[in-house]
Design a protein around this motif. Structure first.
Motif, PDB file in Angstrom:
ATOM      1  N   ASN A  86      26.723  15.746  30.991  1.00 44.19           N
ATOM      2  CA  ASN A  86      25.806  14.619  31.176  1.00 44.19           C
ATOM      3  C   ASN A  86      24.999  14.368  29.902  1.00 44.19           C
ATOM      4  OD1 ASN A  86      25.724  13.450  33.872  1.00 44.19           O
ATOM      5  ND2 ASN A  86      25.205  15.488  34.605  1.00 44.19           N
ATOM      6  N   GLY A  90      22.193  17.442  29.449  1.00 45.59           N
ATOM      7  CA  GLY A  90      22.952  18.067  30.532  1.00 45.59           C
ATOM      8  C   GLY A  90      23.746  19.265  30.039  1.00 45.59           C
ATOM      9  N   ARG A 232      24.938   8.422  30.554  1.00 43.01           N
ATOM     10  CA  ARG A 232      24.764   9.873  30.793  1.00 43.01           C
ATOM     11  C   ARG A 232      26.099  10.604  30.653  1.00 43.01           C
ATOM     12  NH1 ARG A 232      21.531  10.101  28.507  1.00 43.01           N
ATOM     13  NH2 ARG A 232      21.397  12.302  28.876  1.00 43.01           N
ATOM     14  N   ILE A 258      31.590  16.451  36.051  1.00 38.60           N
ATOM     15  CA  ILE A 258      30.441  15.598  35.726  1.00 38.60           C
ATOM     16  C   ILE A 258      30.887  14.152  35.500  1.00 38.60           C
ATOM     17  CG2 ILE A 258      28.778  15.150  33.880  1.00 38.60           C
ATOM     18  CD1 ILE A 258      28.540  18.275  33.731  1.00 38.60           C
ATOM     19  N   ASN A 259      30.279  13.248  36.225  1.00 40.42           N
ATOM     20  CA  ASN A 259      30.464  11.800  36.008  1.00 40.42           C
ATOM     21  C   ASN A 259      31.898  11.323  35.783  1.00 40.42           C
ATOM     22  OD1 ASN A 259      27.873  11.207  36.468  1.00 40.42           O
ATOM     23  ND2 ASN A 259      27.279  10.776  34.359  1.00 40.42           N
TER      24      ASN A 259
ATOM     25  N   ASN B  86      21.917  13.734  40.625  1.00 32.85           N
ATOM     26  CA  ASN B  86      23.374  13.760  40.482  1.00 32.85           C
ATOM     27  C   ASN B  86      24.024  14.316  41.745  1.00 32.85           C
ATOM     28  OD1 ASN B  86      24.427  12.944  37.864  1.00 32.85           O
ATOM     29  ND2 ASN B  86      23.157  14.565  37.000  1.00 32.85           N
ATOM     30  N   SER B 255      16.748  13.000  29.130  1.00 27.04           N
ATOM     31  CA  SER B 255      17.941  12.246  29.535  1.00 27.04           C
ATOM     32  C   SER B 255      17.603  10.823  29.973  1.00 27.04           C
ATOM     33  CB  SER B 255      18.682  12.970  30.663  1.00 27.04           C
ATOM     34  OG  SER B 255      17.948  12.930  31.863  1.00 27.04           O
ATOM     35  N   ILE B 258      18.531  10.026  35.675  1.00 25.61           N
ATOM     36  CA  ILE B 258      19.901  10.426  36.011  1.00 25.61           C
ATOM     37  C   ILE B 258      20.758   9.211  36.332  1.00 25.61           C
ATOM     38  CG2 ILE B 258      21.217  11.583  37.840  1.00 25.61           C
ATOM     39  CD1 ILE B 258      18.902  13.697  37.787  1.00 25.61           C
ATOM     40  N   ASN B 259      21.870   9.091  35.642  1.00 23.24           N
ATOM     41  CA  ASN B 259      22.898   8.081  35.944  1.00 23.24           C
ATOM     42  C   ASN B 259      22.385   6.673  36.240  1.00 23.24           C
ATOM     43  OD1 ASN B 259      24.972   9.767  35.453  1.00 23.24           O
ATOM     44  ND2 ASN B 259      25.606  10.065  37.578  1.00 23.24           N
TER      45      ASN B 259
END
Lengths: 388, 388
Positions: A86, A90, A232, A258-259, B86, B255, B258-259
């Motif tokens: 991330n 991350g 991210r 992750i993602n 996440n 970061s 998140i996302n």
């Protein structure tokens, strides 16, 4: 309009904030490109890309990423030494989760990225900071500390260092890798700015290439600054000895890596050649802005103000005239509609330094900001002269 | 075709694997819906959605999410008590990072989600597991342990419990919240299956609603099982006392939350009514499959095999005839092209239990699998009878 960001940057007529280390939204955040990559991804008909993903990132993506990095680095990268993260944050959090315990020791440069220091706090790590100069962390100072205590890892930003903009010299890269073997610790290199090296300006290879035995160096990379922060997405490059315990952890097994959806979008951006094209633009543009910033400093700053010359990244380190403190200047600068990160906030011995970022503002705005800063310095000099 | 997943599930003529706790790709992974939401998101022209994001998740998204949850729960949810994660795994990892130190104690149900236990290992936590029965964790057993030692938090899966499928009864919910106040620990409720309660089957409210003083309960939710796992998006619902130290941490500051891009896609899915429609479908479909699984068990299983009746989620817990061990059965079942999670893998006292998931297979395939399992039980009974 929806407010998406952490904070709103005021318009230039109100303030030029050289503290902002973010890509400028209207020039460096490539919405058209990300849209094109997303459209290509979502045109797919295999619903399995919505499933729990392959833990290190799916192989086809890691192959594309390895190809892209190999070309950019001019040095081979294998998909087997990559895992998806991330972003830097991350990756760093996962690395610490798996390899550290609360109370463990970590070394970092003095100064270092202030949020990395806060991440170490999140994880209850103890930090010792090692002095650096214009060539990066000083190996002799590092070894002096190592003779007293050995950290779990050294966190270093070897190029475009935040906040100094400095690059770790090649001979020092070799030397600190030697120290990692001699004293048994890992080097965790935050190479977020590596791909933002300025075109035509020679810079060393990323840190993993100085680890011939491939046991002690892990490199953290990110799409935040070469594509977009909100994705991210990033990667970790390192030997299996370091990656495997992370890939095998409960967290990634439970999340299915992750993602994966974002990985698919970035995969398209790479395979369609969009990432490469955008990166070339970003490198040129940042180089141009950095040059404009440095020219403006040379042109407008009073005598005694000097600056360093970065090889890439987002930052230029400015030194104030003898005896002037960056915190004193900040008060005057803010009244003068300019702002910066004062050196006092990043470390002892940096009281007379400013960090100026050139990632957010256009060339014109940079010049406006430097003029305001220069005036603030002159004002402060006059006040201090009158006060004496 | 690209291999995206953690593992490939073999076709039914080779095996029915009741161990797989994933949504079935061709019925429960709504590619058309996610594509529609993504297209709506990427039609936007404000590049700021690609910037570092607002730390708890951007307010407009949290408002939409709060509205959706309020309607689904039939109880008020405020955007101020929500932050984006996440998924459950990410939320749990953040919660542990901020509130725990290595070596800290956590309580969990016995049995518990095996990957949660591995996440606790990632973080070097010590785990004590508390016995449960068909109504969930047993408050008297919990208090017995609390008199000896108090954990940092209790990790519980209060509905559709993994691996048992059980639901924590309402009076017990009240009781364990009382205990959290009496002994001073936090309840971290993994409510991944809460929104997968079966339609028309009454179930208690999510755990935060039993915490009147709003200090001690945090609920983890996820889009993994109501939309798609690969989105890696979820939420945390809790009081500011718990959320604020997380929102203020270095990791999220660095970061930018998140996302954000995925949040934007899911935001569209909610606002376009797609999430609600899909969830209703998923609830109906899972209920139907669960009923088919239970009917098939009733129809094909030899005497002495019993099963519990879940109120939602992915799992049915099956008990083998007296004296038969799930591990012995597994060998025979695998030869017979069927597989399951044996109770021995999730806890003492569950040696004669199987966990069967009904999320992955169609009604027909579920029936095929149960027949194979039933035959395996009969074969094992015959072998054991002959062996005597």
């Amino acid at each position: 309009m929806v407010r998406y960001g952490q904070y709103d940057v005021p318009p230039v007529d109100q303030e030029v904030n050289f503290k902002v280390g973010q890509p400028s939204p209207h020039t460096l955040l490539p919405l058209d490109l990300v849209r094109q990559a997303a459209n290509a991804k979502f045109a797919e008909t295999d619903p399995k890309f919505l499933q729990y993903g392959d833990i290190p990132g799916y192989l086809e993506f890691r192959k594309s990423l390895a190809g892209f990095l190999t070309e950019q680095y001019g040095a081979p990268v294998s998909p087997d030494e990559l895992m998806v993260t991330n972003g830097i944050t991350g990756g760093l959090a996962l690395f610490i989760t798996i390899f550290c315990r609360s109370g463990d020791l970590v070394f970092a440069e003095d100064p270092s990225y202030f949020l990395a220091l806060r991440i170490f706090e999140d994880f209850k790590l103890n930090v010792v900071q090692i002095p650096m100069d214009e060539d990066g962390i000083i190996p002799e100072e590092l070894e002096k500390q190592l003779q007293k205590q050995v950290p779990k890892f050294l966190y270093t930003i070897p190029i475009g260092h935040n906040p100094t903009g400095r690059t770790l010299a090649e001979d020092r890269r070799k030397k600190i890798v030697e120290l990692a073997y001699k004293y048994n610790f890992v080097i965790c290199a935050d190479e977020v700015y590596h791909l933002l090296g300025f075109p035509g300006v020679p810079s060393p290879l990323p840190m993993p290439y100085y680890d011939q035995k491939k046991e002690r160096v892990v490199s953290l990379g990110s799409f935040s600054k070469i594509l977009a922060p909100a994705l991210r997405l990033g990667w970790m490059q390192g030997p299996m000895k370091i990656l495997k315990p992370i890939i095998d952890c409960g967290q990634l097994d439970s999340s299915g890596g992750i993602n994966p959806v974002i990985s698919g979008i970035v995969h398209q951006a790479i395979d369609l050649g969009l990432q490469k094209k955008h990166l070339a633009y970003v490198q040129e543009e940042l180089h141009r802005r950095c040059n404009i910033l440095m020219s403006a400093l040379d042109k407008y700053m009073p005598a005694g103000v000097t600056h360093e010359v970065p090889k890439g990244g987002y930052f230029v380190l400015v030194k104030l005239p003898e005896g002037m403190l960056s915190t004193d200047l900040l008060d005057v600068a803010v009244k003068n509609k300019a702002r910066f990160l004062p050196g006092t906030s990043f470390g002892q011995g940096f009281g007379s330094y400013l960090r100026l970022s050139f990632s957010y503002y256009s060339a014109e705005d940079i010049e406006v900001g430097v003029k305001r800063l220069a005036e603030a310095i002159t004002q402060l000099q006059n006040t201090q002269a009158n006060g004496k």
